[in-house]
Motif scaffolding. Structure first.
Motif, PDB file in Angstrom:
ATOM      1  N   TYR A  46       0.831  -1.203   0.000  1.00 25.76           N
ATOM      2  CA  TYR A  46       0.000   0.000   0.000  1.00 25.76           C
ATOM      3  C   TYR A  46       0.869   1.258   0.000  1.00 25.76           C
ATOM      4  O   TYR A  46       0.614   2.211  -0.745  1.00 25.76           O
ATOM      5  CB  TYR A  46      -0.932   0.006   1.211  1.00 25.76           C
TER       6      TYR A  46
ATOM      7  N   HIS B 298       0.698   4.307  -2.647  1.00 24.56           N
ATOM      8  CA  HIS B 298      -0.003   5.520  -2.206  1.00 24.56           C
ATOM      9  C   HIS B 298       0.878   6.476  -1.404  1.00 24.56           C
ATOM     10  O   HIS B 298       0.420   7.583  -1.081  1.00 24.56           O
ATOM     11  CB  HIS B 298      -1.225   5.135  -1.363  1.00 24.56           C
TER      12      HIS B 298
ATOM     13  N   GLN C 142      -6.309  11.691   3.696  1.00 20.27           N
ATOM     14  CA  GLN C 142      -6.463  11.645   2.245  1.00 20.27           C
ATOM     15  C   GLN C 142      -6.281  10.238   1.698  1.00 20.27           C
ATOM     16  O   GLN C 142      -6.417  10.019   0.495  1.00 20.27           O
ATOM     17  CB  GLN C 142      -5.438  12.595   1.578  1.00 20.27           C
ATOM     18  N   HIS C 143      -5.969   9.297   2.567  1.00 20.27           N
ATOM     19  CA  HIS C 143      -5.700   7.924   2.139  1.00 20.27           C
ATOM     20  C   HIS C 143      -6.948   7.060   2.269  1.00 20.27           C
ATOM     21  O   HIS C 143      -7.992   7.483   2.782  1.00 20.27           O
ATOM     22  CB  HIS C 143      -4.565   7.332   2.982  1.00 20.27           C
ATOM     23  N   ARG C 144      -6.829   5.816   1.813  1.00 21.19           N
ATOM     24  CA  ARG C 144      -7.895   4.837   1.948  1.00 21.19           C
ATOM     25  C   ARG C 144      -7.832   4.226   3.343  1.00 21.19           C
ATOM     26  O   ARG C 144      -6.748   3.949   3.867  1.00 21.19           O
ATOM     27  CB  ARG C 144      -7.739   3.749   0.880  1.00 21.19           C
ATOM     28  N   LEU C 145      -8.987   4.001   3.919  1.00 22.90           N
ATOM     29  CA  LEU C 145      -9.056   3.545   5.303  1.00 22.90           C
ATOM     30  C   LEU C 145      -9.736   2.183   5.388  1.00 22.90           C
ATOM     31  O   LEU C 145     -10.731   1.927   4.716  1.00 22.90           O
ATOM     32  CB  LEU C 145      -9.834   4.564   6.138  1.00 22.90           C
TER      33      LEU C 145
ATOM     34  N   THR D  75     -16.529   8.627   3.075  1.00 23.54           N
ATOM     35  CA  THR D  75     -15.991   8.658   1.715  1.00 23.54           C
ATOM     36  C   THR D  75     -14.591   8.074   1.631  1.00 23.54           C
ATOM     37  O   THR D  75     -14.156   7.693   0.546  1.00 23.54           O
ATOM     38  CB  THR D  75     -15.967  10.095   1.185  1.00 23.54           C
ATOM     39  N   ILE D  76     -13.859   7.986   2.756  1.00 30.87           N
ATOM     40  CA  ILE D  76     -12.492   7.471   2.686  1.00 30.87           C
ATOM     41  C   ILE D  76     -12.398   6.017   3.145  1.00 30.87           C
ATOM     42  O   ILE D  76     -11.332   5.416   3.061  1.00 30.87           O
ATOM     43  CB  ILE D  76     -11.524   8.335   3.520  1.00 30.87           C
ATOM     44  N   ILE D  77     -13.497   5.452   3.642  1.00 33.54           N
ATOM     45  CA  ILE D  77     -13.458   4.052   4.063  1.00 33.54           C
ATOM     46  C   ILE D  77     -13.504   3.169   2.824  1.00 33.54           C
ATOM     47  O   ILE D  77     -14.483   3.152   2.082  1.00 33.54           O
ATOM     48  CB  ILE D  77     -14.628   3.715   5.007  1.00 33.54           C
ATOM     49  N   ALA D  78     -12.419   2.419   2.602  1.00 36.53           N
ATOM     50  CA  ALA D  78     -12.348   1.516   1.453  1.00 36.53           C
ATOM     51  C   ALA D  78     -12.905   0.140   1.791  1.00 36.53           C
ATOM     52  O   ALA D  78     -13.512  -0.511   0.949  1.00 36.53           O
ATOM     53  CB  ALA D  78     -10.901   1.387   0.984  1.00 36.53           C
TER      54      ALA D  78
ATOM     55  N   GLY E  26      -5.709  -0.679   2.647  1.00 30.15           N
ATOM     56  CA  GLY E  26      -5.699   0.679   3.170  1.00 30.15           C
ATOM     57  C   GLY E  26      -5.017   0.748   4.519  1.00 30.15           C
ATOM     58  O   GLY E  26      -4.389  -0.212   4.967  1.00 30.15           O
TER      59      GLY E  26
END
Length: 359
Positions: free
Chosen positions: A201, A205, A216-219, A243-246, A264
């Motif tokens: 990851y 990223h 700003q990253h995927r969580l 919106t950031i929870i992957a 993430g």
């Protein structure tokens, strides 16, 4: 209201326990069958008739018939039915309390009888949160077995806090203290958590250097009982957190593997560094902590297998041997340095298989 002035009767021929409630609420019969009460408990704890039928291994009609008989004996409804399932009425709550006391008494009696007839066979039932049970206690269980080969351990790993008061388990390892003042509760450790991410990851990223950057990253996020739902607010603005929870999971094992496989950034206990060297702690100035509690009923220490299991569990969280459970936060990068400087052999060695170490 159901009177709590009840008598428990043991039928020596069939081994059926019955309970006699107050005649004020029972018009035709003066005894409640334990078999009916047992199924009533299954319904109350399952939350629906259909789920209870699956759990008990009986037909839906059998469940309904037993509950209807109880309601006729009590003189009122025990459940409120809805499309979502069932909810207990006031009488239902009181009857459940009585039934649980009977179940606890029956389990204690069975254990005493089993100990008298089979002194070389004993059992201890432990429930632990899924992450602690899977990743920490199971790898250490062999050392308990080697010293206590006569004890069978039933270790149930789940996020729901068990009902220790009514003897569903002998010992619970949990992250929230129970509310009942009748239980013995001991805080045995501090669980430190921080953000982790995998090599894969971070290569794709980049490595965040602050909370603002990490937002700003995927969580990867875990939502379950005993996991505080408001922790995410400390990480990102509540307006954008969804919106950031992957990946969202409900178990610690799935949560860990999602992070280890590169889905993430996720919060893991600091000892997660022992599970895979490909997961890295992220120094963004955010550390979380949770207390770890041992919970048991006061009467359970009458049994030697429970006392031995309690001692083993306390040793498993001994901060002098396992510094990641100390009240003080210790960065995972310091673990091996502390091991090298102490008399403790590298406790990471052999913790997992070589194949997993390179995940």
């Amino acid at each position: 209201m159901i009177s709590r002035r009840t008598s428990v009767i043991q039928n020596g021929t069939h081994g059926v326990q019955e309970i006699a409630p107050s005649p004020r609420r029972v018009n035709n019969l003066d005894k409640l069958s334990w078999d009916n009460l047992r199924l009533f408990l299954v319904v109350a704890e399952a939350g629906s008739f259909r789920a209870a039928a699956n759990t008990a291994g009986v037909s839906l009609n059998t469940i309904r018939t037993k509950i209807e008989r109880l309601e006729r004996q009590i003189g009122g409804p025990l459940f409120r039915r809805s499309v979502e399932g069932v909810m207990l009425t006031q009488d239902g709550h009181e009857l459940m309390s009585i039934a649980r006391e009977m179940r606890a008494l029956g389990r204690t009696t069975e254990r005493v009888q089993r100990g008298a007839t089979s002194p070389r066979t004993s059992q201890v039932r432990i429930t632990a949160t899924e992450g602690i049970g899977t990743f920490w206690l199971i790898p250490r269980l062999v050392e308990f077995q080697s010293g206590n080969p006569e004890i069978r351990v039933d270790l149930n790993c789940e996020m729901n806090a068990p009902d220790v008061l009514f003897r569903d388990v002998d010992i619970a390892v949990q992250l929230v203290p129970p509310t009942s003042p009748d239980l013995i509760v001991q805080r045995v450790a501090t669980l430190h958590l921080m953000p982790f991410a995998s090599d894969g990851y971070l290569r794709v990223h980049g490595t965040p250097t602050s909370i603002l950057d990490a937002a700003q990253h995927r969580l990867v996020w875990q939502e379950a009982d005993q996991v505080s739902s408001d922790l995410l607010s400390a990480f990102v603005d509540p307006k954008v957190r969804e919106t950031i929870i992957a990946v969202k999971t409900n178990t610690s094992s799935a949560h860990y593997w999602a992070v280890a496989k590169g889905a993430g950034i996720g919060f893991l206990p600091t000892y997660a560094r022992a599970l895979s060297r490909s997961t890295h702690p992220l120094d963004i100035g955010l550390h979380l902590r949770r207390d770890v509690y041992l919970v048991h009923h006061p009467d359970s220490v009458r049994f030697p297998e429970v006392r031995k299991a309690l001692d083993w569990l306390k040793q498993s969280f001994d901060a002098t041997k396992f510094p990641w459970f100390a009240d003080e936060f210790i960065h995972p990068d310091e673990f091996e340095e502390r091991f090298n400087d102490s008399v403790v052999v590298n406790l990471f060695e052999g913790f997992i298989s070589p194949q997993l170490a390179s995940v």
